[in-house]
Design a protein around this motif. Structure first.
Motif, short mmCIF file in Angstrom:
data_model
loop_
_atom_site.label_atom_id
_atom_site.label_comp_id
_atom_site.label_asym_id
_atom_site.label_seq_id
_atom_site.Cartn_x
_atom_site.Cartn_y
_atom_site.Cartn_z
N GLU A 230 25.72 -16.74 45.57
CA GLU A 230 26.95 -16.31 46.23
C GLU A 230 26.97 -14.82 46.49
N TYR A 231 25.90 -14.13 46.11
CA TYR A 231 25.92 -12.67 46.20
C TYR A 231 24.52 -12.16 46.48
N GLY A 232 24.40 -11.18 47.35
CA GLY A 232 23.13 -10.52 47.63
C GLY A 232 23.36 -9.03 47.72
N ALA A 233 22.30 -8.24 47.62
CA ALA A 233 22.48 -6.79 47.65
C ALA A 233 21.27 -6.12 48.29
N TYR A 234 21.54 -4.98 48.94
CA TYR A 234 20.50 -4.19 49.60
C TYR A 234 20.81 -2.72 49.40
N LEU A 235 19.75 -1.94 49.24
CA LEU A 235 19.87 -0.48 49.27
C LEU A 235 19.24 -0.02 50.58
N ALA A 236 19.98 0.75 51.35
CA ALA A 236 19.51 1.12 52.69
C ALA A 236 19.73 2.60 52.94
N VAL A 237 19.02 3.10 53.94
CA VAL A 237 19.20 4.47 54.40
C VAL A 237 19.63 4.39 55.87
N VAL A 238 20.86 4.86 56.13
CA VAL A 238 21.43 4.75 57.48
C VAL A 238 21.36 6.10 58.17
N PRO A 239 20.74 6.19 59.35
CA PRO A 239 20.75 7.45 60.09
C PRO A 239 22.17 7.90 60.43
N GLY A 240 22.43 9.18 60.36
CA GLY A 240 23.75 9.70 60.67
C GLY A 240 24.19 9.34 62.08
N GLU A 241 23.25 9.28 63.01
CA GLU A 241 23.60 8.93 64.39
C GLU A 241 24.13 7.51 64.48
N VAL A 242 23.56 6.59 63.68
CA VAL A 242 24.01 5.21 63.70
C VAL A 242 25.41 5.10 63.10
N LEU A 243 25.65 5.79 61.99
CA LEU A 243 26.96 5.77 61.36
C LEU A 243 28.01 6.37 62.30
N TYR A 244 27.61 7.42 63.00
CA TYR A 244 28.50 8.04 63.99
C TYR A 244 28.89 7.04 65.08
N LYS A 245 27.90 6.33 65.60
CA LYS A 245 28.16 5.39 66.69
C LYS A 245 29.00 4.20 66.22
N LEU A 246 28.75 3.76 64.99
CA LEU A 246 29.55 2.64 64.45
C LEU A 246 31.02 3.03 64.34
N TYR A 247 31.28 4.22 63.81
CA TYR A 247 32.68 4.65 63.66
C TYR A 247 33.30 4.96 65.02
N ASP A 248 32.49 5.45 65.94
CA ASP A 248 32.99 5.72 67.29
C ASP A 248 33.39 4.42 67.98
N GLU A 249 32.64 3.37 67.70
CA GLU A 249 32.90 2.07 68.32
C GLU A 249 34.08 1.34 67.67
N TYR A 250 34.11 1.32 66.34
CA TYR A 250 35.07 0.47 65.63
C TYR A 250 36.14 1.23 64.86
#
Length: 715
Positions: A230-250
């Motif tokens: 019922e549960y899974g987990a990931y450790l990731a490294v997100v580029p700042g540009e991607v985080l910027y675009k996600l927040y810009d979109e949503y």
């Protein structure tokens, strides 16, 4: 493609609801064009409420405008301006007024979008100067001109609402129309099918699907070997540009499941984060704690080098790190920060949708627990909402023929009705749970804040008002659990509010109606709230004729007073300010003596006790109490205990109690300190403020004071 029977049934019932609502708005002599306008307004108003619940818009003001200007068609059905004045939502409706939804082609959608943009262009220039101030759409045009003149608008979002079915576009994804100068222009389409899915899903919000392939960047991640299904987990490294675009979109839709992240994003940008982004972007990963996120479903792939990367995420929500996300977006947007060297660590938990809203508050709480007040949870699984739902399913209205249905999660009412498998069972459901006796979380906040004398918060829109309600509620009574008395009093407030809505429609109040309704209810509460027997309204399930007449008599004077006190300012924006309520509350509108019945015995006792307290204070020399509080607070400052909230509250309580004051100390449980009393306590509270504490007077008090006048002190 044929439409499902469930969708057809929903569309037919929704159409009947709109027609019924519009009929209440129209006079018997309305022309065909006027009737069409009333229906389109009713449709727009209802759908705006639905999509606000879904998180697609933070609020919306409905007003109809259509005009031909030269060779251009202008049209708008409503608008909303973000708190930061950086984004503008323009609402346009395509309403066909038919119980069976027809198919709408994208060419017609684009025509509607262009008409909305034509309106924005004209309004940004000088359209309002050519309109009468009494025009229902004057404030909309003037507000658009105002924000464009400041140069703050960075995005225009055209929201298309329709009772048709749009087949040629993937809904839930905004259309990127163009970029005019530095302003992004997008469009979001809500057709009848999307509305049906939203209302019947039972979800608190609309799911966000992220395809990282669209960003042309891989998101490397490390799967955490957890065997739990019922549960899974990931450790990731997100580029700042991607985080910027996600927040810009949503935007804030990424933060809807958790109040802490929501508030972090709304707070001021962290100077340390900003300085790092601008001066040492390559060190951001080292300095920042990263973000914590959850998702319902995750897809990964193996890269050629054997490492794993995120490909697709469904239901992404950031539950800790809202300020980090918003700061990156703000730095990139306003400061043109170079984000290509910025990377953010992300802990991503994959949780099945049925457990999502249960686990998110706990994940957030354990990830960051420094602020107890911010533990208020917007989700449907907050214990307060669960208990209220339980009460609504078991408490019968007097006569035991019907119940008031509290919709804890969006779509619950439709889902419950859909479980009635035969027409006879559906009729039985409708009889026991009539649609007129259904209310949502945002309705609850409107009822409470209107009667609690905060019409300024209600005027900010349903979602913003709900946020404020939950924060104030948790601060004032963090451990409160609703009981039968609370539920019946809440329903009485609902009956009052909805009757005022009906009276306003009958009075043909168009512009600012929502504001006038909440201000009228609040004014009544300020004048007779302490004497009105809510239990009697619950028993009768309606208002007494004298009270109804008193409310009707308040509507026009309050409408005139709101417009007059605005003094040329945008009336809609003026209603959102506490100063507006202060001005209206100070006025002396006639409320007939027979508007309320006799006082209940408990209220008589409380009223007598309050008079006795005030008399004692007059005899007990207020200056001595003020001096005693001052001495107590000075001693804390000298001892270096200034930040010990519980001890400060305890000292104030012990100092004021001998004066006969009623004090409600909720500080130990994360709330505030209430001192019951009126303006006679001003000299004491001035001294409290001088020591850096917040002390504010509330004519309607709070739930802790049973809405008696009181001061609240934040220690």
């Amino acid at each position: 493609m044929s439409l499902s029977p469930e969708l057809l049934e929903f569309a037919s019932e929704f159409h009947a609801e709109i027609v019924s609502f519009a009929r209440g708005e129209m006079s018997g002599h309305a022309s065909e064009s006027q009737a069409a306008e009333f229906k389109e307004n009713a449709f727009t108003e209802r759908v705006v409420d639905i999509i606000a619940e879904a998180g697609a818009i933070t609020g919306g003001h409905t007003c109809y405008f259509r005009k031909e200007l030269g060779n251009r068609q202008l049209k708008a059905n409503g608008y909303n301006v973000g708190d930061d004045e950086e984004h503008l939502d323009i609402i346009i409706s395509i309403y066909r007024d038919t119980p069976v939804p027809p198919t709408l082609r994208m060419t017609e959608v684009y025509q509607a979008i262009q008409r909305a943009l034509n309106f924005v262009s004209a309004a940004a220039a000088d359209l309002s100067s050519k309109m009468e101030q009494a025009h229902p759409a004057y404030d909309m045009a003037e507000r658009v001109r105002e924000v464009f003149s400041k140069g703050s608008v960075q995005r225009v979002n055209v929201i298309v609402l329709t009772d048709c079915v749009v087949r040629e576009h993937q809904l839930q994804r905004p259309l990127k129309i163009s970029k005019q100068s530095r302003i992004d222009v997008r469009a979001d389409i809500w057709d009848i099918e999307r509305l049906y899915r939203s209302m019947s899903s039972g979800r608190v919000r609309e799911t966000i699907d992220i395809d990282f392939g669209e960003f042309e960047r891989t998101i490397p991640c490390l799967p955490v070997p957890i065997s739990e299904g019922e549960y899974g987990a990931y450790l990731a490294v997100v580029p700042g540009e991607v985080l910027y675009k996600l927040y810009d979109e949503y935007g804030e839709r990424l933060l809807e499941l958790n109040v802490r992240s929501f508030l972090q994003a709304r707070g001021k940008i962290n100077r340390g984060i900003r300085d790092t982004l601008l001066k040492e972007p390559q060190l951001f990963f080292a300095y920042n704690n990263g973000i914590t996120a959850v998702a319902e479903d995750v897809k990964t792939k193996l890269l050629p080098d054997g490492t794993t990367a995120l490909v697709w995420i469904r239901g992404l929500q950031i539950v800790n790190g809202g300020q980090t996300t918003a700061s990156i977006h703000r730095a990139g947007k306003k400061d043109q920060a170079e984000l290509s060297r910025v990377f953010v660590q992300m802990k991503l938990s994959q949780v099945r949708s049925v457990h999502l809203e249960t686990l998110v508050p706990r994940i957030s709480l354990y990830a960051n627990s420094q602020n107890k007040v911010n533990e208020a949870d917007f989700s449907a699984n907050d214990l307060f909402h669960q208990k209220l739902e339980s009460l609504s399913r078991t408490i019968w209205a007097p006569g035991e023929q019907s119940r008031w249905f509290y919709e804890r999660a969006r779509g619950q009412y439709q889902v419950a009705r859909g479980k009635a498998s035969t027409p006879a069972k559906q009729r039985q459901f409708d009889s026991i749970h009539p649609a007129s006796q259904m209310f949502t979380k945002t309705d609850l906040a409107v009822f409470e804040h209107s009667w609690g004398q905060r019409p300024d918060l209600v005027s900010k829109g349903s979602q913003k008002n709900f946020v404020e309600f939950m924060l104030l509620f948790k601060a004032q009574q963090p451990d409160f659990i609703p009981d039968e008395q609370y539920f019946t009093q809440l329903v009485a407030k609902a009956i009052i509010f909805r009757k005022v809505q009906a009276l306003a429609r009958e009075a043909r109040i168009g512009a600012y109606r929502a504001n006038i309704v909440t201000y009228s209810v609040a004014y009544l509460a300020s004048r007779v709230g302490a004497r009105l027997d809510l239990a009697e309204i619950w028993r009768a399930q309606k208002l007494a004729p004298q009270l109804e007449a008193a409310l009707h008599g308040l509507l026009m004077p309050i409408e005139e007073a709101i417009k007059r006190t605005a003094e040329g300012r945008n009336v809609t924006e003026w209603c959102k300010k506490e100063e507006c309520w202060d001005a209206i509350k100070a006025m002396n509108f006639p409320v007939p003596a027979n508007a309320v019945g006799a006082l209940s015995a408990s209220r008589v006792a409380r009223k007598g006790a309050m008079k006795e307290v005030q008399e004692n204070l007059r005899k007990a020399a207020l200056p001595k109490l003020a001096e005693a509080v001052n001495i107590a607070l000075i001693s804390f400052a000298r001892a270096g205990q200034k930040g010990d909230a519980a001890s400060i509250a305890d000292a104030i309580t012990k100092t004021l109690a001998p004066g006969g004051l009623e004090i409600i100390n909720n500080v130990p449980s994360g709330g505030v300190l209430w001192v019951v009393g009126g303006m006679e306590l001003s000299s004491i509270m001035r001294g409290v403020r001088e020591h850096g504490l917040r002390a504010e007077f509330r004519e309607g008090g709070g739930r802790a004071t049973e809405h008696r006048p009181a001061w609240y002190i934040t220690c």
